[in-house]
Scaffold this active site. Structure first.
Site, PDB file in Angstrom:
ATOM      1  N   ASP A  29     -27.778  29.748 -13.115  1.00 47.10           N
ATOM      2  CA  ASP A  29     -26.532  29.387 -12.458  1.00 47.10           C
ATOM      3  C   ASP A  29     -26.082  30.544 -11.582  1.00 47.10           C
ATOM      4  O   ASP A  29     -26.181  31.711 -11.991  1.00 47.10           O
ATOM      5  CB  ASP A  29     -25.467  29.065 -13.516  1.00 47.10           C
ATOM      6  CG  ASP A  29     -24.260  28.376 -12.928  1.00 47.10           C
ATOM      7  OD1 ASP A  29     -23.569  28.993 -12.103  1.00 47.10           O
ATOM      8  OD2 ASP A  29     -23.983  27.224 -13.317  1.00 47.10           O
ATOM      9  N   ILE A  30     -25.569  30.259 -10.391  1.00 44.58           N
ATOM     10  CA  ILE A  30     -25.138  31.334  -9.481  1.00 44.58           C
ATOM     11  C   ILE A  30     -23.783  31.924  -9.871  1.00 44.58           C
ATOM     12  O   ILE A  30     -23.407  32.985  -9.376  1.00 44.58           O
ATOM     13  CB  ILE A  30     -25.106  30.870  -8.004  1.00 44.58           C
ATOM     14  CG1 ILE A  30     -24.135  29.711  -7.815  1.00 44.58           C
ATOM     15  CG2 ILE A  30     -26.502  30.516  -7.526  1.00 44.58           C
ATOM     16  CD1 ILE A  30     -23.868  29.378  -6.360  1.00 44.58           C
ATOM     17  N   HIS A  99     -26.745  17.215 -14.634  1.00 45.90           N
ATOM     18  CA  HIS A  99     -27.285  18.521 -15.006  1.00 45.90           C
ATOM     19  C   HIS A  99     -26.653  18.989 -16.307  1.00 45.90           C
ATOM     20  O   HIS A  99     -25.528  18.617 -16.639  1.00 45.90           O
ATOM     21  CB  HIS A  99     -27.071  19.556 -13.895  1.00 45.90           C
ATOM     22  CG  HIS A  99     -25.646  19.782 -13.510  1.00 45.90           C
ATOM     23  ND1 HIS A  99     -24.924  18.888 -12.744  1.00 45.90           N
ATOM     24  CD2 HIS A  99     -24.803  20.815 -13.770  1.00 45.90           C
ATOM     25  CE1 HIS A  99     -23.707  19.359 -12.547  1.00 45.90           C
ATOM     26  NE2 HIS A  99     -23.599  20.532 -13.173  1.00 45.90           N
ATOM     27  N   HIS A 101     -25.953  22.467 -18.733  1.00 45.82           N
ATOM     28  CA  HIS A 101     -25.841  23.920 -18.761  1.00 45.82           C
ATOM     29  C   HIS A 101     -26.349  24.410 -20.113  1.00 45.82           C
ATOM     30  O   HIS A 101     -25.923  23.892 -21.148  1.00 45.82           O
ATOM     31  CB  HIS A 101     -24.373  24.357 -18.641  1.00 45.82           C
ATOM     32  CG  HIS A 101     -23.697  23.888 -17.400  1.00 45.82           C
ATOM     33  ND1 HIS A 101     -23.427  24.730 -16.344  1.00 45.82           N
ATOM     34  CD2 HIS A 101     -23.218  22.657 -17.032  1.00 45.82           C
ATOM     35  CE1 HIS A 101     -22.808  24.050 -15.392  1.00 45.82           C
ATOM     36  NE2 HIS A 101     -22.661  22.798 -15.798  1.00 45.82           N
TER      37      HIS A 101
END
Length: 112
Positions: A29-30, A99, A101
């Site tokens: 993750d950015i 998505h 996480h």
């Protein structure tokens, strides 16, 4: 439905990929919310869990097992990890491609 995740799948934009196979892609993750924060997505475009259909049952089952496989590859399966998905804007979904996480690498607080 073209999203930033589709562009990552198509290698149009870079990502720090930690896992990929013919059905799934996982990348860092950015804007990490934990020391380890990886996103896992199917290559198939599905808006979110609420938009999945009966034809996605096998894919979603494989996705769960792939998440566990990635956790083992990251070395967090013994210490623990959290898996989260957000569904629609009020829940915090900002990219409308399903998505999950994976959050790990530190002791995580209790969720509300």
């Amino acid at each position: 439905m073209s999203t930033i995740f589709k562009k990552i799948i198509d290698k149009e934009i870079p990502a720090k990929i930690v896992y990929e196979d013919e059905e799934f892609l996982a990348f860092e993750d950015i804007a990490p919310a934990a020391k380890i924060h990886v996103l896992v997505i199917p290559r198939k475009e599905i808006k979110n869990l609420d938009n999945a259909t009966d034809e996605d049952i096998i894919l979603l089952g494989k996705l769960q097992l792939t998440i566990a496989k990635i956790a083992r590859l990251l070395g967090v399966n013994e210490s623990g990890y959290r898996v989260v998905t957000n569904i629609n804007a009020d829940a915090g979904q900002t990219v409308f491609h399903i998505h999950y996480h994976i959050l790990a690498g530190e002791k995580l607080g209790v969720m509300a």
